[in-house]
Design an enzyme around this catalytic site. Structure first.
Site, PDB file in Angstrom:
ATOM      1  N   HIS A 199      42.780  35.999  31.926  1.00  0.00           N
ATOM      2  CA  HIS A 199      42.546  35.557  33.310  1.00  0.00           C
ATOM      3  C   HIS A 199      42.050  34.106  33.281  1.00  0.00           C
ATOM      4  O   HIS A 199      41.304  33.716  32.375  1.00  0.00           O
ATOM      5  CB  HIS A 199      41.510  36.469  33.982  1.00  0.00           C
ATOM      6  CG  HIS A 199      41.427  36.231  35.458  1.00  0.00           C
ATOM      7  ND1 HIS A 199      40.762  35.152  35.986  1.00  0.00           N
ATOM      8  CD2 HIS A 199      41.973  36.901  36.508  1.00  0.00           C
ATOM      9  CE1 HIS A 199      40.889  35.175  37.316  1.00  0.00           C
ATOM     10  NE2 HIS A 199      41.620  36.232  37.651  1.00  0.00           N
TER      11      HIS A 199
ATOM     12  N   GLY B 262      40.867  32.830  45.153  1.00  0.00           N
ATOM     13  CA  GLY B 262      39.613  32.807  45.918  1.00  0.00           C
ATOM     14  C   GLY B 262      39.520  31.682  46.929  1.00  0.00           C
ATOM     15  O   GLY B 262      38.439  31.397  47.444  1.00  0.00           O
TER      16      GLY B 262
ATOM     17  N   ASN C 262      41.361  43.510  40.847  1.00  0.00           N
ATOM     18  CA  ASN C 262      40.447  42.958  39.848  1.00  0.00           C
ATOM     19  C   ASN C 262      39.109  42.715  40.548  1.00  0.00           C
ATOM     20  O   ASN C 262      38.987  41.775  41.331  1.00  0.00           O
ATOM     21  CB  ASN C 262      41.029  41.644  39.307  1.00  0.00           C
ATOM     22  CG  ASN C 262      40.072  40.917  38.374  1.00  0.00           C
ATOM     23  OD1 ASN C 262      39.040  41.452  37.984  1.00  0.00           O
ATOM     24  ND2 ASN C 262      40.409  39.682  38.022  1.00  0.00           N
ATOM     25  N   TRP C 263      38.157  43.560  40.253  1.00  0.00           N
ATOM     26  CA  TRP C 263      36.853  43.441  40.932  1.00  0.00           C
ATOM     27  C   TRP C 263      36.019  42.293  40.390  1.00  0.00           C
ATOM     28  O   TRP C 263      34.986  41.955  40.948  1.00  0.00           O
ATOM     29  CB  TRP C 263      36.080  44.754  40.808  1.00  0.00           C
ATOM     30  CG  TRP C 263      36.513  45.812  41.794  1.00  0.00           C
ATOM     31  CD1 TRP C 263      37.704  45.879  42.469  1.00  0.00           C
ATOM     32  CD2 TRP C 263      35.748  46.957  42.235  1.00  0.00           C
ATOM     33  NE1 TRP C 263      37.726  46.982  43.289  1.00  0.00           N
ATOM     34  CE2 TRP C 263      36.546  47.662  43.160  1.00  0.00           C
ATOM     35  CE3 TRP C 263      34.492  47.450  41.922  1.00  0.00           C
ATOM     36  CZ2 TRP C 263      36.100  48.833  43.794  1.00  0.00           C
ATOM     37  CZ3 TRP C 263      34.049  48.621  42.541  1.00  0.00           C
ATOM     38  CH2 TRP C 263      34.840  49.296  43.474  1.00  0.00           C
ATOM     39  N   LYS C 264      36.427  41.718  39.270  1.00  0.00           N
ATOM     40  CA  LYS C 264      35.663  40.637  38.636  1.00  0.00           C
ATOM     41  C   LYS C 264      34.206  41.083  38.455  1.00  0.00           C
ATOM     42  O   LYS C 264      33.953  42.263  38.220  1.00  0.00           O
ATOM     43  CB  LYS C 264      35.803  39.350  39.452  1.00  0.00           C
ATOM     44  CG  LYS C 264      37.276  39.005  39.733  1.00  0.00           C
ATOM     45  CD  LYS C 264      37.483  37.651  40.325  1.00  0.00           C
ATOM     46  CE  LYS C 264      38.980  37.398  40.518  1.00  0.00           C
ATOM     47  NZ  LYS C 264      39.260  36.079  41.047  1.00  0.00           N
TER      48      LYS C 264
ATOM     49  N   SER D 274      44.670  34.945  46.327  1.00  0.00           N
ATOM     50  CA  SER D 274      44.515  35.060  47.787  1.00  0.00           C
ATOM     51  C   SER D 274      45.527  35.995  48.434  1.00  0.00           C
ATOM     52  O   SER D 274      46.009  35.730  49.530  1.00  0.00           O
ATOM     53  CB  SER D 274      44.548  33.676  48.451  1.00  0.00           C
ATOM     54  OG  SER D 274      43.448  32.896  48.012  1.00  0.00           O
TER      55      SER D 274
ATOM     56  N   GLY E  58      42.121  40.040  43.965  1.00  0.00           N
ATOM     57  CA  GLY E  58      40.695  39.886  43.691  1.00  0.00           C
ATOM     58  C   GLY E  58      39.867  40.344  44.873  1.00  0.00           C
ATOM     59  O   GLY E  58      39.660  41.540  45.095  1.00  0.00           O
ATOM     60  N   GLY E  59      39.419  39.395  45.678  1.00  0.00           N
ATOM     61  CA  GLY E  59      38.483  39.674  46.775  1.00  0.00           C
ATOM     62  C   GLY E  59      38.898  40.828  47.675  1.00  0.00           C
ATOM     63  O   GLY E  59      38.065  41.668  48.046  1.00  0.00           O
TER      64      GLY E  59
ATOM     65  N   GLU F   6      49.121  33.675  38.416  1.00  0.00           N
ATOM     66  CA  GLU F   6      48.003  33.378  39.307  1.00  0.00           C
ATOM     67  C   GLU F   6      47.738  31.869  39.301  1.00  0.00           C
ATOM     68  O   GLU F   6      47.018  31.366  38.413  1.00  0.00           O
ATOM     69  CB  GLU F   6      46.742  34.116  38.853  1.00  0.00           C
ATOM     70  CG  GLU F   6      46.857  35.623  38.883  1.00  0.00           C
ATOM     71  CD  GLU F   6      45.500  36.305  39.036  1.00  0.00           C
ATOM     72  OE1 GLU F   6      45.389  37.161  39.909  1.00  0.00           O
ATOM     73  OE2 GLU F   6      44.561  35.958  38.298  1.00  0.00           O
TER      74      GLU F   6
ATOM     75  N   GLU G 144      39.819  32.646  34.823  1.00  0.00           N
ATOM     76  CA  GLU G 144      38.364  32.493  34.810  1.00  0.00           C
ATOM     77  C   GLU G 144      37.821  32.638  33.391  1.00  0.00           C
ATOM     78  O   GLU G 144      36.832  31.999  33.028  1.00  0.00           O
ATOM     79  CB  GLU G 144      37.727  33.513  35.770  1.00  0.00           C
ATOM     80  CG  GLU G 144      37.987  33.109  37.214  1.00  0.00           C
ATOM     81  CD  GLU G 144      37.957  34.258  38.209  1.00  0.00           C
ATOM     82  OE1 GLU G 144      37.505  35.359  37.865  1.00  0.00           O
ATOM     83  OE2 GLU G 144      38.407  34.029  39.353  1.00  0.00           O
TER      84      GLU G 144
HETATM   85  P1  13P Z   1      41.619  36.499  44.868  1.00  0.00           P
HETATM   86  O1  13P Z   1      42.544  37.582  45.367  1.00  0.00           O
HETATM   87  O2  13P Z   1      40.199  36.717  45.287  1.00  0.00           O
HETATM   88  O3  13P Z   1      42.147  35.137  45.211  1.00  0.00           O
HETATM   89  O4  13P Z   1      41.594  36.582  43.272  1.00  0.00           O
HETATM   90  C1  13P Z   1      42.795  36.632  42.574  1.00  0.00           C
HETATM   91  C2  13P Z   1      42.517  36.949  41.166  1.00  0.00           C
HETATM   92  O5  13P Z   1      41.999  36.133  40.421  1.00  0.00           O
HETATM   93  C3  13P Z   1      42.857  38.286  40.673  1.00  0.00           C
HETATM   94  O6  13P Z   1      42.802  38.377  39.301  1.00  0.00           O
END
Ligand code: 13P
Length: 257
Positions: free
Chosen positions: A103, A179, A15-17, A218, A239-240, A173, A105
């Protein structure tokens, strides 16, 4: 707690957000090339969900390869007066095969409630997309011992009745793990995933038993193998660490046939 034989083909999803300009497509293309190389021991399906601005270009570049491309959200409606929104049909038209919905967020920043997430999942099915439905507790809820209750409730209210193993993927999640570099213990992940499996089997029977349950929060190259070996963890939502091809490929490499 460790699964010896995987009954379900895992999925590693990135997920590149809100990250990525055209120049960053090169990272995704490196992933495409590595996972599609002849002889690659690919023990998982691989999906990247870039920002929508890159979706069509990546989907075209990944066409015919082993890399799947998805979106990060969709509107519930198919079309109409919804300025700035994108329907599941549009995302499918751009080349997506799946979309994340719910998600944390988006739940937090856009006030998306379970019933909205459910309608978005239904929109994804209507357009022929798989829905990756996200659930997870806050740190306060975990500290109060409410994790299983919260996750169970989100799961029940966010999933449509017509969810199947083919059209739905669930991602657990924990919000406090996103993050932050923090992750639950393997025992904690196992507890939540087995509780989710129970809820899904009760409601969907055999389909619930085969639905993929991803862990996200993470996930990095150095913890991916341990997390991926937990029973009822059928892959990762990253994510990251999905933004850099080396890290993402190292995570993918922990899933072997
Ligand atoms: P991180 O891997 O950066 O913690 O993000 C997880 C995430 O929200 C994937 O959707």
């Amino acid at each position: 707690m460790t699964q010896a034989i995987r009954p379900i083909r895992p999925l590693v999803a990135g997920n590149w957000k809100m990250n990525g300009l055209k120049a960053d497509l090169a990272e995704a293309l490196r992933v495409r090339d590595a996972v599609s190389a002849p002889g690659a021991d690919l023990g998982a399906d691989v999906l990247i969900c870039p920002p929508v601005t890159l979706l069509q270009a990546l989907a075209e570049a990944a066409s015919g390869s082993k890399l799947l491309v998805g979106a990060q959200d969709c509107a519930a409606a198919a079309s109409g007066p919804h300025t700035g929104d994108l329907s599941a049909e549009m995302l499918r038209d751009a080349g997506a095969v799946a979309t994340i919905v719910g998600h944390s967020e988006r739940r937090a920043a856009h006030g998306e409630l379970d019933r909205v997430v459910r309608r978005k999942a239904e929109a994804a099915y209507r357009a022929g997309l798989a829905a990756i439905v996200c659930v997870g507790e806050t740190s306060g809820e975990r500290q109060s011992g409410l994790t299983l209750e919260i996750v169970g409730r989100q799961l029940s209210a966010s999933l449509p009745d017509v969810a199947t193993a083919a059209n739905t993927i669930v991602a657990y999640e924990p919000i406090w793990a996103i993050g932050t570099g923090l992750t639950p213990t393997p025992a904690d992940v196992a507890e939540v995933h087995s509780a989710m499996r129970e809820v899904l089997v009760k409601r969907f029977g055999a389909e619930g038993a085969r639905m993929r349950l991803l862990y996200g929060g993470s996930v990095k190259p150095d913890n991916a193998a341990e997390i991926g070996s937990i029973v009822d963890v059928d892959g990762a939502l990253v994510g990251g660490a999905s933004l850099k091809s080396n890290d993402f490929l190292a995570i993918i490499a922990t899933y072997k046939n």
